[in-house]
Design a protein around this motif. Sequence first.
Motif, PDB file in Angstrom:
ATOM      1  N   ILE A   1       0.867  -1.181   0.000  1.00 35.47           N
ATOM      2  CA  ILE A   1       0.000   0.000   0.000  1.00 35.47           C
ATOM      3  C   ILE A   1       0.897   1.222   0.000  1.00 35.47           C
ATOM      4  N   GLY A   2       0.957   1.899  -1.143  1.00 34.89           N
ATOM      5  CA  GLY A   2       1.806   3.081  -1.291  1.00 34.89           C
ATOM      6  C   GLY A   2       2.960   2.803  -2.235  1.00 34.89           C
ATOM      7  N   SER A   3       3.184   3.729  -3.175  1.00 32.20           N
ATOM      8  CA  SER A   3       4.226   3.503  -4.193  1.00 32.20           C
ATOM      9  C   SER A   3       5.381   4.476  -4.044  1.00 32.20           C
TER      10      SER A   3
ATOM     11  N   PHE B   1      -1.112  -0.766  -4.337  1.00 25.73           N
ATOM     12  CA  PHE B   1      -2.296   0.109  -4.338  1.00 25.73           C
ATOM     13  C   PHE B   1      -1.850   1.498  -3.893  1.00 25.73           C
ATOM     14  N   GLU B   2      -2.027   2.490  -4.756  1.00 26.06           N
ATOM     15  CA  GLU B   2      -1.544   3.849  -4.491  1.00 26.06           C
ATOM     16  C   GLU B   2      -2.723   4.818  -4.541  1.00 26.06           C
ATOM     17  N   GLN B   3      -2.808   5.678  -3.508  1.00 25.70           N
ATOM     18  CA  GLN B   3      -3.951   6.592  -3.462  1.00 25.70           C
ATOM     19  C   GLN B   3      -3.855   7.740  -4.457  1.00 25.70           C
TER      20      GLN B   3
ATOM     21  N   LYS C   1      -6.215   4.515  -5.705  1.00 18.61           N
ATOM     22  CA  LYS C   1      -6.847   3.523  -4.817  1.00 18.61           C
ATOM     23  C   LYS C   1      -6.423   3.809  -3.385  1.00 18.61           C
ATOM     24  N   LYS C   2      -7.165   4.649  -2.722  1.00 16.47           N
ATOM     25  CA  LYS C   2      -6.846   4.939  -1.327  1.00 16.47           C
ATOM     26  C   LYS C   2      -7.318   3.771  -0.460  1.00 16.47           C
ATOM     27  N   VAL C   3      -6.427   3.208   0.305  1.00 15.12           N
ATOM     28  CA  VAL C   3      -6.793   2.077   1.151  1.00 15.12           C
ATOM     29  C   VAL C   3      -7.199   2.601   2.529  1.00 15.12           C
TER      30      VAL C   3
ATOM     31  N   PHE D   1       9.347  24.224   4.539  1.00 14.85           N
ATOM     32  CA  PHE D   1       8.672  25.138   3.619  1.00 14.85           C
ATOM     33  C   PHE D   1       9.456  25.054   2.311  1.00 14.85           C
ATOM     34  N   LYS D   2       8.757  24.732   1.233  1.00 18.59           N
ATOM     35  CA  LYS D   2       9.425  24.375  -0.030  1.00 18.59           C
ATOM     36  C   LYS D   2       9.141  25.412  -1.120  1.00 18.59           C
ATOM     37  N   ILE D   3      10.159  25.729  -1.927  1.00 15.51           N
ATOM     38  CA  ILE D   3       9.945  26.620  -3.089  1.00 15.51           C
ATOM     39  C   ILE D   3      10.584  26.007  -4.337  1.00 15.51           C
TER      40      ILE D   3
ATOM     41  N   ASP E   1       6.693  16.981   7.900  1.00 19.89           N
ATOM     42  CA  ASP E   1       7.867  16.145   8.228  1.00 19.89           C
ATOM     43  C   ASP E   1       8.187  15.258   7.019  1.00 19.89           C
ATOM     44  N   ILE E   2       9.335  15.510   6.387  1.00 16.09           N
ATOM     45  CA  ILE E   2       9.664  14.808   5.134  1.00 16.09           C
ATOM     46  C   ILE E   2      10.344  13.459   5.388  1.00 16.09           C
ATOM     47  N   ASN E   3      10.608  13.150   6.652  1.00 19.13           N
ATOM     48  CA  ASN E   3      11.356  11.929   6.969  1.00 19.13           C
ATOM     49  C   ASN E   3      10.514  10.835   7.614  1.00 19.13           C
TER      50      ASN E   3
ATOM     51  N   CYS F   1       6.496  -0.546   5.974  1.00 17.66           N
ATOM     52  CA  CYS F   1       7.732  -0.558   5.168  1.00 17.66           C
ATOM     53  C   CYS F   1       8.183   0.847   4.768  1.00 17.66           C
ATOM     54  N   SER F   2       7.632   1.872   5.406  1.00 20.15           N
ATOM     55  CA  SER F   2       7.934   3.254   4.995  1.00 20.15           C
ATOM     56  C   SER F   2       9.177   3.779   5.709  1.00 20.15           C
ATOM     57  N   SER F   3       9.474   5.053   5.495  1.00 20.91           N
ATOM     58  CA  SER F   3      10.614   5.679   6.170  1.00 20.91           C
ATOM     59  C   SER F   3      10.360   5.845   7.665  1.00 20.91           C
TER      60      SER F   3
ATOM     61  N   GLY G   1      15.021   5.088   8.128  1.00 25.45           N
ATOM     62  CA  GLY G   1      14.449   6.434   8.174  1.00 25.45           C
ATOM     63  C   GLY G   1      14.395   7.109   6.816  1.00 25.45           C
ATOM     64  N   GLY G   2      14.380   8.451   6.849  1.00 27.35           N
ATOM     65  CA  GLY G   2      14.143   9.231   5.630  1.00 27.35           C
ATOM     66  C   GLY G   2      15.216   9.088   4.573  1.00 27.35           C
ATOM     67  N   GLY G   3      14.814   9.382   3.336  1.00 27.63           N
ATOM     68  CA  GLY G   3      15.754   9.337   2.217  1.00 27.63           C
ATOM     69  C   GLY G   3      15.317   8.312   1.182  1.00 27.63           C
TER      70      GLY G   3
HETATM   71  C1  LIG Z   1      10.392  18.432   0.038  1.00 28.18           C
HETATM   72  C2  LIG Z   1      11.134  17.134   0.207  1.00 28.18           C
HETATM   73  C3  LIG Z   1      12.484  17.080  -0.092  1.00 28.18           C
HETATM   74  C4  LIG Z   1      13.195  15.882   0.052  1.00 28.18           C
HETATM   75  N1  LIG Z   1      14.492  15.827  -0.368  1.00 28.18           N
HETATM   76  C5  LIG Z   1      15.120  14.633  -0.410  1.00 28.18           C
HETATM   77  C6  LIG Z   1      16.330  14.495  -1.124  1.00 28.18           C
HETATM   78  O1  LIG Z   1      16.808  15.427  -1.790  1.00 28.18           O
HETATM   79  N2  LIG Z   1      16.959  13.281  -1.087  1.00 28.18           N
HETATM   80  C7  LIG Z   1      16.415  12.200  -0.426  1.00 28.18           C
HETATM   81  O2  LIG Z   1      17.019  11.118  -0.435  1.00 28.18           O
HETATM   82  N3  LIG Z   1      15.233  12.313   0.219  1.00 28.18           N
HETATM   83  C8  LIG Z   1      14.562  13.481   0.219  1.00 28.18           C
HETATM   84  N4  LIG Z   1      13.320  13.583   0.789  1.00 28.18           N
HETATM   85  C9  LIG Z   1      12.810  12.454   1.607  1.00 28.18           C
HETATM   86  C10 LIG Z   1      12.288  11.302   0.740  1.00 28.18           C
HETATM   87  O3  LIG Z   1      11.505  11.789  -0.306  1.00 28.18           O
HETATM   88  C11 LIG Z   1      11.459  10.352   1.611  1.00 28.18           C
HETATM   89  O4  LIG Z   1      12.230   9.919   2.707  1.00 28.18           O
HETATM   90  C12 LIG Z   1      11.014   9.135   0.795  1.00 28.18           C
HETATM   91  O5  LIG Z   1      10.174   9.560  -0.247  1.00 28.18           O
HETATM   92  C13 LIG Z   1      10.284   8.153   1.668  1.00 28.18           C
HETATM   93  O6  LIG Z   1       9.793   7.132   0.853  1.00 28.18           O
HETATM   94  P1  LIG Z   1       8.591   6.209   1.353  1.00 28.18           P
HETATM   95  O7  LIG Z   1       8.384   5.175   0.307  1.00 28.18           O
HETATM   96  O8  LIG Z   1       8.856   5.778   2.738  1.00 28.18           O
HETATM   97  O9  LIG Z   1       7.298   7.170   1.436  1.00 28.18           O
HETATM   98  P2  LIG Z   1       6.644   8.194   0.453  1.00 28.18           P
HETATM   99  O10 LIG Z   1       7.572   8.657  -0.599  1.00 28.18           O
HETATM  100  O11 LIG Z   1       6.026   9.226   1.328  1.00 28.18           O
HETATM  101  O12 LIG Z   1       5.470   7.346  -0.258  1.00 28.18           O
HETATM  102  C14 LIG Z   1       4.329   6.921   0.443  1.00 28.18           C
HETATM  103  C15 LIG Z   1       3.239   6.591  -0.582  1.00 28.18           C
HETATM  104  O13 LIG Z   1       2.114   6.004   0.074  1.00 28.18           O
HETATM  105  C16 LIG Z   1       0.922   6.519  -0.500  1.00 28.18           C
HETATM  106  N5  LIG Z   1      -0.172   6.342   0.466  1.00 28.18           N
HETATM  107  C17 LIG Z   1      -0.263   6.916   1.688  1.00 28.18           C
HETATM  108  N6  LIG Z   1      -1.412   6.516   2.289  1.00 28.18           N
HETATM  109  C18 LIG Z   1      -2.041   5.675   1.415  1.00 28.18           C
HETATM  110  C19 LIG Z   1      -3.248   4.935   1.475  1.00 28.18           C
HETATM  111  N7  LIG Z   1      -4.074   4.958   2.545  1.00 28.18           N
HETATM  112  N8  LIG Z   1      -3.594   4.182   0.405  1.00 28.18           N
HETATM  113  C20 LIG Z   1      -2.782   4.104  -0.697  1.00 28.18           C
HETATM  114  N9  LIG Z   1      -1.623   4.803  -0.788  1.00 28.18           N
HETATM  115  C21 LIG Z   1      -1.244   5.559   0.265  1.00 28.18           C
HETATM  116  C22 LIG Z   1       1.278   7.978  -0.744  1.00 28.18           C
HETATM  117  O14 LIG Z   1       0.383   8.579  -1.671  1.00 28.18           O
HETATM  118  C23 LIG Z   1       2.711   7.846  -1.274  1.00 28.18           C
HETATM  119  O15 LIG Z   1       2.724   7.654  -2.684  1.00 28.18           O
HETATM  120  C24 LIG Z   1      12.553  14.739   0.589  1.00 28.18           C
HETATM  121  C25 LIG Z   1      11.188  14.782   0.861  1.00 28.18           C
HETATM  122  C26 LIG Z   1      10.469  15.956   0.649  1.00 28.18           C
HETATM  123  C27 LIG Z   1       8.993  15.975   0.879  1.00 28.18           C
END
Ligand SMILES: Cc1cc2nc3c(=O)[nH]c(=O)nc-3n(C[C@H](O)[C@H](O)[C@H](O)COP(=O)(O)OP(=O)(O)OC[C@H]3O[C@@H](n4cnc5c(N)ncnc54)[C@H](O)[C@@H]3O)c2cc1C
Length: 479
Positions: free
Chosen positions: A10-12, A33-35, A240-242, A289-291, A414-416, A446-448, A453-455
């Motif tokens: 769940i989540g791509s 399945f990705e929302q 497909k939001k789960v 805060f992103k630009i 929180d991006i991490n 299985c997420s960050s 953690g993040g990245g």
């Molecule tokens: C502004 C910003 C800058 C960043 N810069 C960097 C960088 O330069 N280098 C780097 O390495 N990392 C960077 N990161 C961090 C990195 O993007 C994340 O750590 C990484 O994307 C985490 O991956 P993930 O698969 O755990 O989760 P995510 O990428 O958050 O993916 C989660 C997925 O789950 C889906 N989802 C959530 N809930 C549901 C549901 N109920 N049903 C179906 N789908 C669902 C979401 O839509 C999403 O597609 C940055 C992040 C941001 C936001």
Amino acid sequence: MSQQYDAIIIGSGSNGLAAAIHLQQKGLKTAIFEQASSPGGSTRTEEVTLPGFKHDIGSAILPMGVASPFFRTLPLDEHGLEWIYPDIPYAHPFDDGTALACFQDIDRTAAQLYKDENSYKKLFKPIVEKWPQLEYNLLGPLSFPDHPVELLKFGLKALPSAKMLVNHYFKEDKSKVFFYGSAAHSTLPLNTIASASFGLVLTTMAHKFGWPFPKGGAGKFIEALLSYYKSMGGEIFLNKKVEDVNELPKAKAYLFDVTPEQLLKIKGTEFPSLYRKRMGNYNYGAGVFKIDWALSKPIPFTNEKCRKAGTIHLGFTKKEMEESEDSVHNNRATDTPYVLIAQHSVFDNTRAPDGKHTAWAYCHVENGSTKDFTKQIEDQIERAAPGFKGCILAKSTMNTHQLEVFNPNIIGGDINGGKQDITQLFTRPIAKISPYSTPNPSIYICSSSTPPGGGVHGMSGFNAAKKVISDHFNDLKQK
Ligand SMILES: Cc1cc2nc3c(=O)[nH]c(=O)nc-3n(C[C@H](O)[C@H](O)[C@H](O)COP(=O)(O)OP(=O)(O)OC[C@H]3O[C@@H](n4cnc5c(N)ncnc54)[C@H](O)[C@@H]3O)c2cc1C
């Protein structure tokens, strides 16, 4: 409903895809399945300013994409991925027009640091050299180390705060600020225990692998992962939001690429109350805060090193950097924030129309903040690049709420996927032998929000997939 899949993800995001790929590689039948209407989570490229200007909305510079022990085994070049290596991984300018550059070469980097030349080498050379012995332990859950001596040596450097580390190793203020630039990626105050670890790991990545990014946009990384996944028979369902596990086709394992707050809202998980309570105590970190800008020309940095770097860290003095990262956690917004900038189009002419450019930046803010930091960020850039504001053709900004709309995993900005302090670094989402499993034997995270953690490294997804295989498909050969 009869079982249609071995595992459903769940989540791509990059972790969801890593999990799906590893399971599919083992011959299992999987689906994602990705929302959202497009895959990739926080790794997506969109034209959010003007036509023809391609902006990375989330992640932009992907050193862990090439360095990841899992991703680097995948044939992503055969699926359209091309890495671009900027001349200089990152640079850090100062008000007097000078700048320090992190070159891939350690000696060349150290040679800029005057009195700190030898200390820099002493700090980084052993880590860069021993990285192959450290990476699996640092990019996974807490476990007995494969190379305890090397890990101990790393831990002695990594466990202190960034402030303690720079005061121990460096004499020059500029060297200290330079290290802060990469340590501050932690989004922790620089006097927090283990904040040094982020500076050590990210700078090690720069020296060992470079800080590359995908040609055409970070989204191309996701396209390549997805193309490889589909080439093995993997399926993805978008929009497909789960919300309830029982809505999903039957499978032995469900791997959620979401953070604890979201997982607790999913119906049908049948989690016991103690687990819910512990997951409910999970802490989220600072927001951003992103630009994104469309520019008429490259950012006119005064210093050449900055013009040749893919990433630029801004924070002009030690005090400014410390106050900036401290203010985020103490509800005292600063006018001189630490800013991270990426300038892809200088090295990748597919990012903008002929002769035009893009830039990407963010600063750290309080979790949930709706304050607009455009002026503060642009003022900081003007200090290093006078005339920058005059190059702006258009911009798109996102506060923490808008980021969370873009991707629901970005809780409060929180991006991490959760605070990365010592209490949650290796034991996220909760302290547990396998942080990827839950009390429900078919549900995994299985997420960050799981180690490391993040990245964009995919290691959370890969580690979770390995756990699923050992729990449910033990007959399959383990890596
Ligand atoms: C502004 C910003 C800058 C960043 N810069 C960097 C960088 O330069 N280098 C780097 O390495 N990392 C960077 N990161 C961090 C990195 O993007 C994340 O750590 C990484 O994307 C985490 O991956 P993930 O698969 O755990 O989760 P995510 O990428 O958050 O993916 C989660 C997925 O789950 C889906 N989802 C959530 N809930 C549901 C549901 N109920 N049903 C179906 N789908 C669902 C979401 O839509 C999403 O597609 C940055 C992040 C941001 C936001």
